[in-house]
Design an enzyme around this catalytic site. Structure first.
Site, mmCIF file in Angstrom:
data_model
loop_
_atom_site.group_PDB
_atom_site.id
_atom_site.type_symbol
_atom_site.label_atom_id
_atom_site.label_comp_id
_atom_site.label_asym_id
_atom_site.label_seq_id
_atom_site.Cartn_x
_atom_site.Cartn_y
_atom_site.Cartn_z
ATOM 1 N N ASP A 4 30.022 34.901 38.411
ATOM 2 C CA ASP A 4 31.085 34.662 37.440
ATOM 3 C C ASP A 4 32.325 34.097 38.122
ATOM 4 O O ASP A 4 32.412 34.042 39.351
ATOM 5 C CB ASP A 4 31.427 35.969 36.693
ATOM 6 C CG ASP A 4 31.371 37.212 37.582
ATOM 7 O OD1 ASP A 4 31.510 37.066 38.801
ATOM 8 O OD2 ASP A 4 31.184 38.316 37.057
ATOM 9 N N ASP A 32 32.849 50.203 32.484
ATOM 10 C CA ASP A 32 32.513 50.141 31.054
ATOM 11 C C ASP A 32 31.069 49.671 30.826
ATOM 12 O O ASP A 32 30.671 49.389 29.701
ATOM 13 C CB ASP A 32 33.498 49.225 30.301
ATOM 14 C CG ASP A 32 33.434 47.767 30.765
ATOM 15 O OD1 ASP A 32 32.626 47.446 31.672
ATOM 16 O OD2 ASP A 32 34.195 46.945 30.216
ATOM 17 N N HIS A 39 29.667 46.916 32.127
ATOM 18 C CA HIS A 39 29.410 45.469 32.205
ATOM 19 C C HIS A 39 28.659 45.104 33.479
ATOM 20 O O HIS A 39 28.798 45.769 34.504
ATOM 21 C CB HIS A 39 30.712 44.652 32.072
ATOM 22 C CG HIS A 39 31.630 44.694 33.246
ATOM 23 N ND1 HIS A 39 32.974 44.987 33.145
ATOM 24 C CD2 HIS A 39 31.437 44.471 34.577
ATOM 25 C CE1 HIS A 39 33.543 44.928 34.331
ATOM 26 N NE2 HIS A 39 32.624 44.621 35.227
ATOM 27 N N GLU A 78 30.800 41.863 28.906
ATOM 28 C CA GLU A 78 31.458 43.087 28.446
ATOM 29 C C GLU A 78 30.653 43.726 27.316
ATOM 30 O O GLU A 78 29.752 43.093 26.758
ATOM 31 C CB GLU A 78 32.876 42.742 27.951
ATOM 32 C CG GLU A 78 33.794 42.154 29.027
ATOM 33 C CD GLU A 78 34.288 43.195 30.048
ATOM 34 O OE1 GLU A 78 33.612 44.224 30.256
ATOM 35 O OE2 GLU A 78 35.353 42.955 30.657
HETATM 36 C C1 F6R Z 1 31.697 40.559 39.858
HETATM 37 C C2 F6R Z 1 30.876 41.226 38.857
HETATM 38 C C3 F6R Z 1 31.305 42.494 38.225
HETATM 39 C C4 F6R Z 1 31.413 43.635 39.227
HETATM 40 C C5 F6R Z 1 31.867 44.887 38.505
HETATM 41 C C6 F6R Z 1 32.029 46.046 39.471
HETATM 42 O O1 F6R Z 1 31.062 39.375 40.269
HETATM 43 O O2 F6R Z 1 29.871 40.716 38.548
HETATM 44 O O3 F6R Z 1 30.373 42.856 37.247
HETATM 45 O O4 F6R Z 1 30.182 43.825 39.834
HETATM 46 O O5 F6R Z 1 33.067 44.654 37.865
HETATM 47 O O6 F6R Z 1 33.092 45.763 40.321
HETATM 48 P P1 F6R Z 1 33.332 46.619 41.626
HETATM 49 O O7 F6R Z 1 32.124 46.420 42.483
HETATM 50 O O8 F6R Z 1 34.557 46.050 42.248
HETATM 51 O O9 F6R Z 1 33.468 48.024 41.181
#
Ligand code: F6R
Length: 260
Positions: free
Chosen positions: A67, A136, A138, A143
Site C-alpha cells: 500500500d 482494527d 485491517h 479497513e
Molecule cells: C502496512 C500494512 C498495514 C500494517 C498494519 C499493522 O503496509 O499493510 O496493514 O501491517 O497497520 O501495522 P504495524 O505492524 O505497524 O502494527
C-alpha cells in the site's frame, strides 16, 4: 491456516525469514510481497543479516509493497516507497527498479489500482506475501467493511488507523486520510500468506481473524479463505485465541517433510 505461537519475537522472525528464504532460493524470479509498519521489521532485519553474513541474494527478485499513502510528496520519509527502502530493500542486493509501490499521486489516482494489479500479474503474481494486521483487523489498508474480493484501490483510513500511525508523523493531522491499497482479492492471489503479529494490542484482531466469522468487519478474516496462510504470533498477540493447545500440538506434530 497454521498458527505458530512463540514467546520470542526474534524466533518468530527467524521462522518467517525461513519461509522467505526458501522462496528466494527455489525460484528463478521470485516475487515478494512486502508489508510496511512495525510488525515485519524483525523479519527484514533477519533477512538483511542473512544477505550480509550468509550470502543470501535477492538480485533475481521483484517486490511489491502492499500500500501507499495518498498525497505524500515524492521522497517523503513516511511514504511507503521510502520506508520499504530504508527498512529493507536498500540493505540487500535487489534491483531498486524492481521494487514497486502503488502510485499515491492524487493526480493519477483514478487508475493507480488497475495499473498496480496489472503490474503484479505481469510479474507472475506474488510468491510470498508478508502481512501485518491493524488493531482494527485491517490487512494492508483494507479497513473494516472492505469487500472480501476487493482489488487495489483507494481507501479512506479509519480514525483508529490514523491514530495508530500518528507515531510516525509529527502529529495526527499530518497522517494522510487516504491510501491506495492492494485489495483483499488481490492479496488472496499470492501463493503463500505470512502474517506476523506481536503485542497485546493485536490480541483482539488476531482472535477475530483466526477464530471469528469470515466477515468484512474483520478484513484479516479473509485469510480463512486462503489455502496457504501461516500466522506467526507471540504469546501476547495470541492471548485472545481459544484453541491455543490445538495450534501448538499441530506445530509439534507437523511432519518433518512438511514446511510452512
Ligand atoms: C502496512 C500494512 C498495514 C500494517 C498494519 C499493522 O503496509 O499493510 O496493514 O501491517 O497497520 O501495522 P504495524 O505492524 O505497524 O502494527
Amino acid at each position: 491456516m497454521e498458527i505458530v505461537i512463540h514467546d520470542s519475537a526474534a524466533e518468530l522472525a527467524r521462522m518467517a525469514a525461513d519461509v522467505i528464504e526458501e522462496v528466494v532460493r527455489n525460484n528463478e524470479s521470485p516475487v515478494l510481497g512486502l508489508a510496511t509498519g512495525s510488525s515485519p521489521l524483525p523479519i527484514y532485519t533477519e533477512l538483511i543479516r542473512r544477505h550480509k553474513e550468509e550470502g543470501l541474494s535477492f538480485a533475481h527478485c521483484t517486490a511489491f509493497t502492499l500500500d501507499e499513502y495518498v498525497g505524500l510528496p515524492a521522497g517523503h520519509p513516511e511514504s511507503y516507497y521510502e520506508v520499504i527502502r530504508n527498512e529493507f530493500t536498500r540493505h540487500i542486493d535487489i534491483d531498486d527498479a524492481r521494487v514497486f509501490s502503488p502510485d499515491g499521486n492524487p493526480d493519477t489516482i483514478a487508475t493507480a489500482g488497475e495499473r498496480y494489479d496489472a503490474a503484479i500479474k505481469e510479474a507472475g503474481g506474488v510468491d510470498v506475501q508478508i502481512l501485518g494486521i491493524g488493531s482494527d483487523g485491517h490487512i494492508a489498508f483494507n479497513e473494516p467493511g472492505s469487500s472480501l474480493r476487493s482489488r487495489t484501490r483507494i481507501k479512506t483510513l479509519t480514525n483508529q488507523t490514523r491514530e495508530d500511525n500518528a507515531r510516525f508523523f509529527d502529529s495526527i493531522d499530518d497522517v494522510p486520510i487516504h491510501a491506495v491499497t492492494q485489495g483483499l482479492g488481490t492479496i488472496l492471489e499470492a501463493k503463500h500468506l505470512v502474517l506476523i503479529a506481536t503485542g497485546a494490542g493485536k490480541a483482539e484482531a488476531v482472535a477475530n481473524m483466526v477464530e471469528g466469522p469470515l466477515a468484512s468487519v474483520c478484513p484479516g478474516s479473509v485469510l480463512q479463505l486462503h489455502n496457504r496462510a501461516t500466522v506467526f504470533v507471540d504469546n501476547a498477540a495470541a492471548a485472545g485465541l481459544e484453541h491455543v493447545e490445538y495450534y501448538n500440538t499441530s506445530i509439534e506434530r507437523k511432519p518433518e517433510w512438511q514446511k510452512f
